[in-house]
Design an enzyme around this catalytic site. Structure first.
Site, PDB file in Angstrom:
ATOM      1  N   SER A 120      -9.129 -12.031  -3.314  1.00  0.00           N
ATOM      2  CA  SER A 120      -9.208 -11.314  -4.589  1.00  0.00           C
ATOM      3  C   SER A 120     -10.566 -11.519  -5.242  1.00  0.00           C
ATOM      4  O   SER A 120     -10.944 -10.782  -6.140  1.00  0.00           O
ATOM      5  CB  SER A 120      -8.161 -11.833  -5.566  1.00  0.00           C
ATOM      6  OG  SER A 120      -6.896 -11.732  -5.035  1.00  0.00           O
ATOM      7  N   HIS A 141      -9.664  -5.870   0.503  1.00  0.00           N
ATOM      8  CA  HIS A 141      -8.878  -6.254  -0.668  1.00  0.00           C
ATOM      9  C   HIS A 141      -7.787  -5.216  -0.936  1.00  0.00           C
ATOM     10  O   HIS A 141      -8.055  -4.157  -1.510  1.00  0.00           O
ATOM     11  CB  HIS A 141      -9.835  -6.411  -1.876  1.00  0.00           C
ATOM     12  CG  HIS A 141      -9.134  -6.804  -3.123  1.00  0.00           C
ATOM     13  ND1 HIS A 141      -9.500  -6.348  -4.372  1.00  0.00           N
ATOM     14  CD2 HIS A 141      -8.056  -7.609  -3.337  1.00  0.00           C
ATOM     15  CE1 HIS A 141      -8.693  -6.861  -5.276  1.00  0.00           C
ATOM     16  NE2 HIS A 141      -7.811  -7.622  -4.674  1.00  0.00           N
ATOM     17  N   GLU A 153     -10.214  -2.075  -1.413  1.00  0.00           N
ATOM     18  CA  GLU A 153     -11.634  -2.335  -1.650  1.00  0.00           C
ATOM     19  C   GLU A 153     -12.181  -2.991  -0.387  1.00  0.00           C
ATOM     20  O   GLU A 153     -11.638  -4.000   0.063  1.00  0.00           O
ATOM     21  CB  GLU A 153     -11.737  -3.361  -2.793  1.00  0.00           C
ATOM     22  CG  GLU A 153     -12.566  -2.966  -3.938  1.00  0.00           C
ATOM     23  CD  GLU A 153     -12.514  -4.029  -5.041  1.00  0.00           C
ATOM     24  OE1 GLU A 153     -11.606  -4.888  -5.088  1.00  0.00           O
ATOM     25  OE2 GLU A 153     -13.419  -3.979  -5.874  1.00  0.00           O
ATOM     26  N   ASN A 191     -10.975  -6.442  -9.542  1.00  0.00           N
ATOM     27  CA  ASN A 191     -10.598  -7.626 -10.310  1.00  0.00           C
ATOM     28  C   ASN A 191     -11.598  -7.991 -11.405  1.00  0.00           C
ATOM     29  O   ASN A 191     -11.249  -8.763 -12.300  1.00  0.00           O
ATOM     30  CB  ASN A 191     -10.332  -8.803  -9.369  1.00  0.00           C
ATOM     31  CG  ASN A 191      -8.987  -8.644  -8.689  1.00  0.00           C
ATOM     32  OD1 ASN A 191      -8.090  -8.011  -9.236  1.00  0.00           O
ATOM     33  ND2 ASN A 191      -8.855  -9.195  -7.502  1.00  0.00           N
TER      34      ASN A 191
HETATM   35  N1  3HC Z   1       7.765  -0.635  -1.724  1.00  0.00           N
HETATM   36  C1  3HC Z   1       8.111   0.652  -1.630  1.00  0.00           C
HETATM   37  N2  3HC Z   1       8.223   1.462  -2.682  1.00  0.00           N
HETATM   38  C2  3HC Z   1       8.010   0.927  -3.905  1.00  0.00           C
HETATM   39  C3  3HC Z   1       7.668  -0.430  -4.096  1.00  0.00           C
HETATM   40  C4  3HC Z   1       7.536  -1.211  -2.941  1.00  0.00           C
HETATM   41  N3  3HC Z   1       7.190  -2.517  -2.989  1.00  0.00           N
HETATM   42  N4  3HC Z   1       7.499  -0.652  -5.415  1.00  0.00           N
HETATM   43  C5  3HC Z   1       7.736   0.515  -6.026  1.00  0.00           C
HETATM   44  N5  3HC Z   1       8.049   1.463  -5.123  1.00  0.00           N
HETATM   45  C6  3HC Z   1       8.312   2.875  -5.365  1.00  0.00           C
HETATM   46  C7  3HC Z   1       9.628   3.126  -6.060  1.00  0.00           C
HETATM   47  O1  3HC Z   1      10.695   3.225  -5.162  1.00  0.00           O
HETATM   48  C8  3HC Z   1       9.327   4.463  -6.729  1.00  0.00           C
HETATM   49  O2  3HC Z   1       9.414   5.492  -5.791  1.00  0.00           O
HETATM   50  P1  3HC Z   1       9.565   7.069  -6.253  1.00  0.00           P
HETATM   51  O3  3HC Z   1       8.347   7.437  -7.016  1.00  0.00           O
HETATM   52  O4  3HC Z   1       9.717   7.816  -4.979  1.00  0.00           O
HETATM   53  O5  3HC Z   1      10.787   7.085  -7.131  1.00  0.00           O
HETATM   54  C9  3HC Z   1       7.872   4.330  -7.112  1.00  0.00           C
HETATM   55  O6  3HC Z   1       7.311   3.342  -6.256  1.00  0.00           O
HETATM   56  C10 3HC Z   1       7.727   3.892  -8.542  1.00  0.00           C
HETATM   57  O7  3HC Z   1       8.430   2.655  -8.722  1.00  0.00           O
HETATM   58  P2  3HC Z   1       9.423   2.346  -9.929  1.00  0.00           P
HETATM   59  O8  3HC Z   1      10.096   3.619 -10.369  1.00  0.00           O
HETATM   60  O9  3HC Z   1      10.280   1.186  -9.538  1.00  0.00           O
HETATM   61  O10 3HC Z   1       8.518   1.751 -11.064  1.00  0.00           O
HETATM   62  P3  3HC Z   1       7.164   2.281 -11.625  1.00  0.00           P
HETATM   63  O11 3HC Z   1       7.191   3.751 -11.825  1.00  0.00           O
HETATM   64  O12 3HC Z   1       6.829   1.397 -12.767  1.00  0.00           O
HETATM   65  O13 3HC Z   1       6.135   1.983 -10.456  1.00  0.00           O
HETATM   66  C11 3HC Z   1       4.482   0.554  -9.689  1.00  0.00           C
HETATM   67  C12 3HC Z   1       5.946   0.720  -9.949  1.00  0.00           C
HETATM   68  C13 3HC Z   1       4.081   1.448  -8.513  1.00  0.00           C
HETATM   69  C14 3HC Z   1       4.271  -0.904  -9.290  1.00  0.00           C
HETATM   70  C15 3HC Z   1       3.693   0.959 -10.957  1.00  0.00           C
HETATM   71  O14 3HC Z   1       4.233   0.287 -12.066  1.00  0.00           O
HETATM   72  C16 3HC Z   1       2.231   0.635 -10.861  1.00  0.00           C
HETATM   73  O15 3HC Z   1       1.470   1.370 -10.252  1.00  0.00           O
HETATM   74  N6  3HC Z   1       1.824  -0.469 -11.525  1.00  0.00           N
HETATM   75  C17 3HC Z   1       0.440  -0.911 -11.517  1.00  0.00           C
HETATM   76  C18 3HC Z   1       0.215  -1.783 -10.349  1.00  0.00           C
HETATM   77  C19 3HC Z   1      -1.145  -2.370 -10.409  1.00  0.00           C
HETATM   78  O16 3HC Z   1      -1.900  -2.219 -11.343  1.00  0.00           O
HETATM   79  N7  3HC Z   1      -1.483  -3.085  -9.348  1.00  0.00           N
HETATM   80  C20 3HC Z   1      -2.775  -3.763  -9.279  1.00  0.00           C
HETATM   81  C21 3HC Z   1      -2.584  -5.228  -9.419  1.00  0.00           C
HETATM   82  S1  3HC Z   1      -4.149  -6.037  -9.269  1.00  0.00           S
HETATM   83  C22 3HC Z   1      -4.202  -6.497  -7.629  1.00  0.00           C
HETATM   84  O17 3HC Z   1      -3.306  -6.278  -6.870  1.00  0.00           O
HETATM   85  C23 3HC Z   1      -5.435  -7.206  -7.181  1.00  0.00           C
HETATM   86  C24 3HC Z   1      -5.129  -8.622  -6.769  1.00  0.00           C
HETATM   87  O18 3HC Z   1      -6.264  -9.133  -6.087  1.00  0.00           O
HETATM   88  C25 3HC Z   1      -4.853  -9.515  -7.936  1.00  0.00           C
END
Ligand code: 3HC
Length: 284
Positions: A120, A141, A153, A191
């Site tokens: 990260s 990443h 990334e 990040n």
């Molecule tokens: N596997 C498969 N499908 C998944 C899933 C998973 N792990 N998680 C969510 N989904 C699917 C759901 O089934 C749903 O499918 P649909 O659109 O066909 O109905 C869709 O994704 C949306 O999920 P939810 O309805 O449960 O919930 P949300 O609409 O809130 O979406 C989310 C969940 C996709 C996680 C969304 O909230 C999101 O994009 N959040 C932001 C995530 C983010 O910012 N990530 C970056 C983190 S920083 C990082 O990773 C860097 C590291 O180095 C720290």
């Protein structure tokens, strides 16, 4: 070079997600971790995720079974990486944990094998210094949750070869992800920004500007974000967020990356987000 078999070192949220998307793309995968219980947990995370895709009819149950069958597992890294074409390291985000793994990979993998790190924010150059093939070391990443997020990334160091970059970009594209190549700089791009969002959110809470629910809601509705800063922190993990902020702060001295005391206290008491059942929110 044709990639057929991919090793993923680490079976946590990120490692299991990476193993899943590689298997979904048709690669043979070996997911490696220290203990069988970690691997079992990783396989459960994969099955849960595939379950969401089958429920939505994005894939069939047969597809899901085939994907799981393509993921082999091992608790013996040295034995498991002898016949792989590409390695992705996704272990705990500490240099002193990652560096020995790169040293062991150097011993165990054929010379042609590329080592990618899902770090990260640890400098990829530092990780490459533990190998005799720094031209074949690159950052990859992935973003959490890996099966859903559309980007990766790619981090090119000063000595990553053009061939390593090309093979890696082709590999990333084969996973169905959009890739952006960035320089090997603290926190890279994603990040540098996400860490600030989480730190600043925690500062607002410390200052009592509004409740955490209200801050999250305001940010979701105002900027059309899927999650507010506290939901994001709980997803990423408070432990990971503090490590990340500290790494960027130590490398740059930029005050804005100094982790706010609230985040540090939460890490100390184990309120580290979804994975521990409690972070800013309670999680079932
Ligand atoms: N596997 C498969 N499908 C998944 C899933 C998973 N792990 N998680 C969510 N989904 C699917 C759901 O089934 C749903 O499918 P649909 O659109 O066909 O109905 C869709 O994704 C949306 O999920 P939810 O309805 O449960 O919930 P949300 O609409 O809130 O979406 C989310 C969940 C996709 C996680 C969304 O909230 C999101 O994009 N959040 C932001 C995530 C983010 O910012 N990530 C970056 C983190 S920083 C990082 O990773 C860097 C590291 O180095 C720290």
């Amino acid at each position: 070079m044709t990639i057929k078999k991919v090793a993923v070192i680490g079976s946590g949220i990120m490692g299991s997600g990476i193993a899943q998307v590689a298997a979904q793309a048709g690669y043979d995968v070996v997911m490696i971790d220290l203990k069988q219980e970690f691997i079992d947990r990783g396989i459960n995370i994969i099955k849960e995720s595939l379950g969401k895709f089958t429920k939505k009819k994005k894939i069939t149950q047969d597809d899901a079974d085939e994907i799981v069958a393509r993921i082999h597992t091992s608790t013996n890294m040295k034995d498991a990486v002898g016949d792989v074409d590409y390695v992705i390291e996704a272990v705990f985000e500490r240099a002193n944990v990652k560096l020995p793994i790169f040293e062991q990979l150097e011993e165990a993998c054929p010379e042609r094998v590329i080592f990618a790190s899902n770090t990260s924010g640890i400098p990829v150059s530092l990780l490459s210094s533990a190998t005799k093939r720094p031209d074949k070391v690159i950052g990859l990443h992935f973003i959490n949750p890996v099966p859903v997020m559309r980007s990766i990334e790619t981090i090119k160091t000063l000595v990553t070869s053009e061939e390593t970059l090309k093979i890696t970009l082709d590999f990333a594209a084969s996973l169905g992800k959009k890739t952006v190549v960035v320089k090997d700089s603290p926190g890279f791009v994603v990040n540098r920004i996400s860490a600030i969002v989480i730190n600043e959110g925690a500062k607002l809470l410390e200052e009592g500007l509004a409740t955490l629910e209200d801050i999250d809601e305001l940010m979701r509705l105002s900027l059309n974000w899927p999650m507010g800063p506290f939901q994001l922190a709980d997803l990423v993990g408070i432990d990971v967020s503090v490590d990340l902020l500290e790494q960027i702060y130590q490398q740059t001295g930029w005050e804005r990356y100094k982790p706010t005391p609230l985040l540090k206290r939460m890490r100390e008491v184990g309120h580290i987000g979804r994975k521990s059942g409690k972070g800013f929110y309670e999680w079932a």
